[in-house]
Design a protein around this motif. Structure first.
Motif, PDB file in Angstrom:
ATOM      1  N   ALA A  31       0.663  -1.222   0.056  1.00  0.00           N
ATOM      2  CA  ALA A  31      -0.028   0.065  -0.191  1.00  0.00           C
ATOM      3  C   ALA A  31       0.894   1.196  -0.046  1.00  0.00           C
ATOM      4  CB  ALA A  31      -0.944  -0.045   0.998  1.00  0.00           C
ATOM      5  N   GLY A  32       2.000   1.093   0.004  1.00  0.00           N
ATOM      6  CA  GLY A  32       3.071   2.319  -0.361  1.00  0.00           C
ATOM      7  C   GLY A  32       3.501   2.781   1.118  1.00  0.00           C
ATOM      8  N   GLY A  33       3.535   1.846   2.107  1.00  0.00           N
ATOM      9  CA  GLY A  33       4.249   2.080   3.346  1.00  0.00           C
ATOM     10  C   GLY A  33       3.281   2.503   4.567  1.00  0.00           C
ATOM     11  N   ARG A  39      -7.882  -0.944   8.686  1.00  0.00           N
ATOM     12  CA  ARG A  39      -7.388  -2.154   7.893  1.00  0.00           C
ATOM     13  C   ARG A  39      -6.251  -3.064   8.870  1.00  0.00           C
ATOM     14  NH1 ARG A  39      -4.688  -1.391   2.137  1.00  0.00           N
ATOM     15  NH2 ARG A  39      -4.373  -3.601   2.499  1.00  0.00           N
ATOM     16  N   TYR A  40      -5.472  -2.368   9.859  1.00  0.00           N
ATOM     17  CA  TYR A  40      -4.704  -3.228  10.579  1.00  0.00           C
ATOM     18  C   TYR A  40      -5.527  -4.077  11.692  1.00  0.00           C
ATOM     19  CZ  TYR A  40      -1.557  -4.114  14.413  1.00  0.00           C
ATOM     20  OH  TYR A  40      -0.764  -4.783  15.570  1.00  0.00           O
ATOM     21  N   MET A  41      -6.616  -3.232  12.097  1.00  0.00           N
ATOM     22  CA  MET A  41      -7.522  -3.787  13.379  1.00  0.00           C
ATOM     23  C   MET A  41      -8.262  -5.064  12.651  1.00  0.00           C
ATOM     24  SD  MET A  41     -10.070  -1.806  15.631  1.00  0.00           S
ATOM     25  CE  MET A  41     -11.339  -2.726  17.008  1.00  0.00           C
ATOM     26  N   GLU A  42      -8.831  -4.981  11.403  1.00  0.00           N
ATOM     27  CA  GLU A  42      -9.376  -5.855  10.509  1.00  0.00           C
ATOM     28  C   GLU A  42      -8.624  -7.130  10.753  1.00  0.00           C
ATOM     29  OE1 GLU A  42     -12.425  -5.809   8.627  1.00  0.00           O
ATOM     30  OE2 GLU A  42     -12.471  -7.625   8.071  1.00  0.00           O
ATOM     31  N   ALA A  43      -7.391  -6.836  10.242  1.00  0.00           N
ATOM     32  CA  ALA A  43      -6.382  -7.953   9.997  1.00  0.00           C
ATOM     33  C   ALA A  43      -6.255  -8.483  11.389  1.00  0.00           C
ATOM     34  CB  ALA A  43      -5.072  -7.450   9.269  1.00  0.00           C
ATOM     35  N   VAL A  44      -5.881  -7.973  12.385  1.00  0.00           N
ATOM     36  CA  VAL A  44      -5.411  -8.617  13.641  1.00  0.00           C
ATOM     37  C   VAL A  44      -6.651  -9.362  14.266  1.00  0.00           C
ATOM     38  CG1 VAL A  44      -3.390  -7.120  14.106  1.00  0.00           C
ATOM     39  CG2 VAL A  44      -5.542  -6.634  15.198  1.00  0.00           C
ATOM     40  N   LEU A  45      -7.975  -8.838  13.857  1.00  0.00           N
ATOM     41  CA  LEU A  45      -8.896  -9.764  14.509  1.00  0.00           C
ATOM     42  C   LEU A  45      -9.522 -10.805  13.594  1.00  0.00           C
ATOM     43  CD1 LEU A  45     -10.875  -6.930  16.182  1.00  0.00           C
ATOM     44  CD2 LEU A  45      -9.269  -8.202  17.506  1.00  0.00           C
ATOM     45  N   TYR A  46      -9.519 -10.376  12.264  1.00  0.00           N
ATOM     46  CA  TYR A  46     -10.161 -11.282  11.398  1.00  0.00           C
ATOM     47  C   TYR A  46      -9.566 -11.997  10.168  1.00  0.00           C
ATOM     48  CZ  TYR A  46     -13.791  -9.011  14.126  1.00  0.00           C
ATOM     49  OH  TYR A  46     -14.523  -8.235  14.920  1.00  0.00           O
ATOM     50  N   ALA A  47      -8.346 -11.784  10.064  1.00  0.00           N
ATOM     51  CA  ALA A  47      -7.512 -12.431   8.883  1.00  0.00           C
ATOM     52  C   ALA A  47      -7.622 -13.835   9.078  1.00  0.00           C
ATOM     53  CB  ALA A  47      -5.763 -11.906   9.106  1.00  0.00           C
ATOM     54  N   PRO A  48      -8.091 -14.400   7.728  1.00  0.00           N
ATOM     55  CA  PRO A  48      -8.473 -15.736   7.876  1.00  0.00           C
ATOM     56  C   PRO A  48      -7.291 -16.760   8.648  1.00  0.00           C
ATOM     57  CG  PRO A  48      -9.179 -14.880   5.689  1.00  0.00           C
ATOM     58  CD  PRO A  48      -8.282 -13.907   6.664  1.00  0.00           C
ATOM     59  N   GLY A  49      -7.449 -17.571   9.439  1.00  0.00           N
ATOM     60  CA  GLY A  49      -6.542 -18.439  10.140  1.00  0.00           C
ATOM     61  C   GLY A  49      -5.739 -17.835  11.204  1.00  0.00           C
ATOM     62  N   LEU A  50      -5.604 -16.523  11.214  1.00  0.00           N
ATOM     63  CA  LEU A  50      -4.542 -15.884  12.093  1.00  0.00           C
ATOM     64  C   LEU A  50      -5.161 -15.019  12.920  1.00  0.00           C
ATOM     65  CD1 LEU A  50      -1.719 -15.560   9.339  1.00  0.00           C
ATOM     66  CD2 LEU A  50      -1.580 -17.355  11.546  1.00  0.00           C
ATOM     67  N   GLY A  51      -6.076 -14.244  12.331  1.00  0.00           N
ATOM     68  CA  GLY A  51      -6.651 -13.251  13.415  1.00  0.00           C
ATOM     69  C   GLY A  51      -7.378 -13.832  14.584  1.00  0.00           C
ATOM     70  N   TYR A  52      -7.369 -12.608  15.558  1.00  0.00           N
ATOM     71  CA  TYR A  52      -7.741 -13.109  17.057  1.00  0.00           C
ATOM     72  C   TYR A  52      -9.033 -13.912  16.787  1.00  0.00           C
ATOM     73  CZ  TYR A  52      -8.876 -12.768  22.020  1.00  0.00           C
ATOM     74  OH  TYR A  52      -9.330 -13.031  23.141  1.00  0.00           O
ATOM     75  N   VAL A 188      -0.864   3.122  10.261  1.00  0.00           N
ATOM     76  CA  VAL A 188       0.079   2.064  10.606  1.00  0.00           C
ATOM     77  C   VAL A 188       1.152   2.110   9.728  1.00  0.00           C
ATOM     78  CG1 VAL A 188       0.742  -0.112  11.488  1.00  0.00           C
ATOM     79  CG2 VAL A 188      -1.439   0.768  11.997  1.00  0.00           C
ATOM     80  N   ALA A 189       2.624   2.184  10.049  1.00  0.00           N
ATOM     81  CA  ALA A 189       3.637   1.991   9.074  1.00  0.00           C
ATOM     82  C   ALA A 189       4.713   1.251   9.607  1.00  0.00           C
ATOM     83  CB  ALA A 189       4.293   3.372   8.884  1.00  0.00           C
ATOM     84  N   VAL A 190       5.883   0.780   9.204  1.00  0.00           N
ATOM     85  CA  VAL A 190       6.631  -0.087   9.693  1.00  0.00           C
ATOM     86  C   VAL A 190       8.062   0.388   9.638  1.00  0.00           C
ATOM     87  CG1 VAL A 190       8.036  -2.103   9.059  1.00  0.00           C
ATOM     88  CG2 VAL A 190       5.777  -2.147   8.625  1.00  0.00           C
ATOM     89  N   ARG A 191       8.599   0.575  11.145  1.00  0.00           N
ATOM     90  CA  ARG A 191       9.904   1.425  11.192  1.00  0.00           C
ATOM     91  C   ARG A 191      10.826   0.189  11.937  1.00  0.00           C
ATOM     92  NH1 ARG A 191       7.298   5.770  14.183  1.00  0.00           N
ATOM     93  NH2 ARG A 191       6.320   6.960  12.466  1.00  0.00           N
ATOM     94  N   GLU A 192      11.948   0.250  11.378  1.00  0.00           N
ATOM     95  CA  GLU A 192      12.978  -0.866  11.841  1.00  0.00           C
ATOM     96  C   GLU A 192      12.126  -2.225  12.198  1.00  0.00           C
ATOM     97  OE1 GLU A 192      14.663   0.910  15.202  1.00  0.00           O
ATOM     98  OE2 GLU A 192      15.348   2.712  13.989  1.00  0.00           O
ATOM     99  N   GLY A 193      11.429  -2.593  11.104  1.00  0.00           N
ATOM    100  CA  GLY A 193      10.875  -4.060  11.116  1.00  0.00           C
ATOM    101  C   GLY A 193       9.487  -3.948  12.067  1.00  0.00           C
ATOM    102  N   ARG A 194       9.349  -3.055  12.832  1.00  0.00           N
ATOM    103  CA  ARG A 194       8.220  -3.031  13.801  1.00  0.00           C
ATOM    104  C   ARG A 194       7.030  -2.227  13.596  1.00  0.00           C
ATOM    105  NH1 ARG A 194      11.028  -4.424  19.037  1.00  0.00           N
ATOM    106  NH2 ARG A 194       8.959  -3.860  20.100  1.00  0.00           N
ATOM    107  N   PHE A 195       5.873  -2.366  13.850  1.00  0.00           N
ATOM    108  CA  PHE A 195       4.622  -1.537  13.380  1.00  0.00           C
ATOM    109  C   PHE A 195       4.757  -0.280  14.377  1.00  0.00           C
ATOM    110  CE2 PHE A 195       2.535  -5.904  12.791  1.00  0.00           C
ATOM    111  CZ  PHE A 195       2.671  -5.651  11.411  1.00  0.00           C
ATOM    112  N   ALA A 196       4.571   1.022  13.705  1.00  0.00           N
ATOM    113  CA  ALA A 196       4.704   2.159  14.408  1.00  0.00           C
ATOM    114  C   ALA A 196       3.261   2.877  13.893  1.00  0.00           C
ATOM    115  CB  ALA A 196       5.929   2.721  14.099  1.00  0.00           C
ATOM    116  N   PHE A 197       2.810   3.964  14.835  1.00  0.00           N
ATOM    117  CA  PHE A 197       1.998   4.780  14.290  1.00  0.00           C
ATOM    118  C   PHE A 197       2.530   5.794  13.507  1.00  0.00           C
ATOM    119  CE2 PHE A 197      -0.792   3.917  18.037  1.00  0.00           C
ATOM    120  CZ  PHE A 197      -1.779   3.218  17.648  1.00  0.00           C
ATOM    121  N   ALA A 198       1.893   6.195  12.086  1.00  0.00           N
ATOM    122  CA  ALA A 198       2.281   7.245  11.275  1.00  0.00           C
ATOM    123  C   ALA A 198       1.056   8.269  10.831  1.00  0.00           C
ATOM    124  CB  ALA A 198       3.098   6.833  10.108  1.00  0.00           C
TER     125      ALA A 198
END
Ligand SMILES: C[S@@+](CC[C@H](N)C(=O)[O-])C[C@H]1O[C@@H](n2cnc3c(N)ncnc32)[C@H](O)[C@@H]1O
Length: 380
Positions: A31-33, A39-52, A188-198
């Motif tokens: 998505a360009g960084g 979208r992050y919340m959707e993924a962490v809660l509902y991503a098929p097979g992995l979301g909470y 949400v962006a990635v800084r030094e391999g970790r998620f961070a607010f942007a």
């Protein structure tokens, strides 16, 4: 943010969380960084097979059983018994059917069906719409042999009672922050391999929504951050369109808009739950924590009203349950354990005040039992 100090997850759970994190990092990259928080919340809660809610985490239950949180129907059948008194009243005005969203372990469905039977107001049909395949299986096991069906979407022209207990708080939200005269979206962006607010400038959907909030509650201070539950509002509009006659009861933690966007609530209401510890770092072990936001009940009531429903009542969980005869139910089967459960449901220090009940509906012209004392519709 520093990682919260909480009980260790198993190596398998950590590996699943890392797989989910890698998938989200790839989404962010393509998505360009940057992705919006919903979208992050959707993924962490509902991503098929992995979301909470889409994987096998224990979720409900006390700390000893490895659960992350306990909901009112899990605490006590008294909750369903009181709600059944309210539903029996609505059944006198429309078809005796229930549509439950996000039924969790299935405990509310089981106890409501029993309580309605015991009152001689049996539900003719009980349908569940559940996003989580894992929970759907768990519900099917608990409710085997009962007249329950599972649907993928709410049926058009539904008549009866719609129930959503602690469902709106797990619908993805978008985050905003006011900076001087401008409004930004926190994503949400990635800084030094970790998620961070942007932050990015708020788009043509978010900026007017924040402006509308400020027209209602006054200008928000510089640096003020919060969230907007567009998904919960859209869900409410969908239910409103499908409800031919009956009532939607939305039960959850939250506030009316003026309280939600109070100038002192500077950081919004995002909250994570892991093994009965609440913390505020949404990036810690994605997929292993529940991730929630409180409900702006004014936003939900407005969405329902704009879609043609009447706002029938709004009050605290304590008032609602007491109006529905919780204490009579308690007296009928009094034990020390039940008294403790009732206390957890209605005490101001526990669920009684933070949790609210909102009723919106169509074609119902009797005052609803649950709101006869302590109705707070005027605060919405
Ligand atoms: C915090 S749990 C509450 C479960 C249950 N109602 C209870 O009180 O124990 C949230 C539930 O909502 C479900 N859910 C979230 N969004 C949903 C949606 N749009 N439609 C149906 N279920 C949903 C989740 O899968 C989960 O079962």
């Amino acid at each position: 943010m520093n990682a919260p100090r909480l009980p260790q997850a198993s190596p398998e759970a950590l590996a699943a969380s890392e797989r989910l994190a890698a998938r989200i990092r790839a989404q962010i990259e393509s998505a360009g960084g940057w992705i919006p928080f919903d979208r992050y919340m959707e993924a962490v809660l509902y991503a098929p097979g992995l979301g909470y809610y889409a994987a096998g985490a224990r979720k409900f239950g006390d700390a000893r059983s490895g659960g992350d949180f306990v909901t009112a129907p899990e605490i006590s059948p008294l909750f369903a018994q009181a709600l059944a008194a309210q539903i029996a009243q609505v059944f006198a005005c429309c078809a005796p059917r229930i549509l439950e969203f996000g039924a969790g372990s299935g405990a509310l469905a089981r106890d409501l069906l029993d309580a309605l039977d015991a009152r001689g107001a049996a539900a003719e049909r009980y349908a569940i719409v559940e996003l989580s395949p894992d929970l759907r299986e768990r519900q099917a096991r608990l409710l085997a042999g009962r007249p329950v069906e599972w649907l993928d979407a709410p049926p058009a022209g539904f008549e009866g009672v719609v129930v959503a207990n602690e469902v709106l708080d797990v619908m993805p939200v978008r985050l905003f922050v006011r900076r001087g005269d401008a409004v930004f979206e926190r994503g949400v962006a990635v800084r030094e391999g970790r998620f961070a607010f942007a932050e990015r400038p708020a788009d043509a959907h978010l900026a007017p929504a924040v402006a509308a909030i400020e027209r209602e509650v006054g200008a928000l201070p510089d640096g003020y951050a919060s969230e907007i539950g567009f998904v919960a509002q859209a869900w409410t509009r969908t239910i409103a369109r499908q409800l031919a006659r009956g009532v939607l009861f939305a039960i959850d933690y939250g506030f009316p808009r003026r309280e939600y966007y109070h100038p002192q609530r500077l950081m919004g209401t995002i909250m994570c739950h892991y093994r009965h510890h609440a913390h505020a770092d949404p990036f810690w072990l994605p997929g292993l924590n529940d991730l929630t936001a409180h409900v702006d009940f004014t936003g939900i009531a407005d969405a329902a009203h704009e879609a043609g429903l009447d706002v029938l009542g709004y009050t605290s969980q304590a008032h609602f349950l007491l109006n529905c005869g919780l204490l009579d139910r308690l007296q009928a089967g009094h034990t020390h354990a039940r008294a403790n459960e009732a206390h957890r449901l209605i005490s101001e220090a526990e669920m009684g005040e933070l949790f609210k009940v909102l009723a919106v509906g169509r074609g119902i012209d009797v005052p609803l039992l649950g709101f006869v004392r302590g109705d707070r519709v005027h605060t919405l």
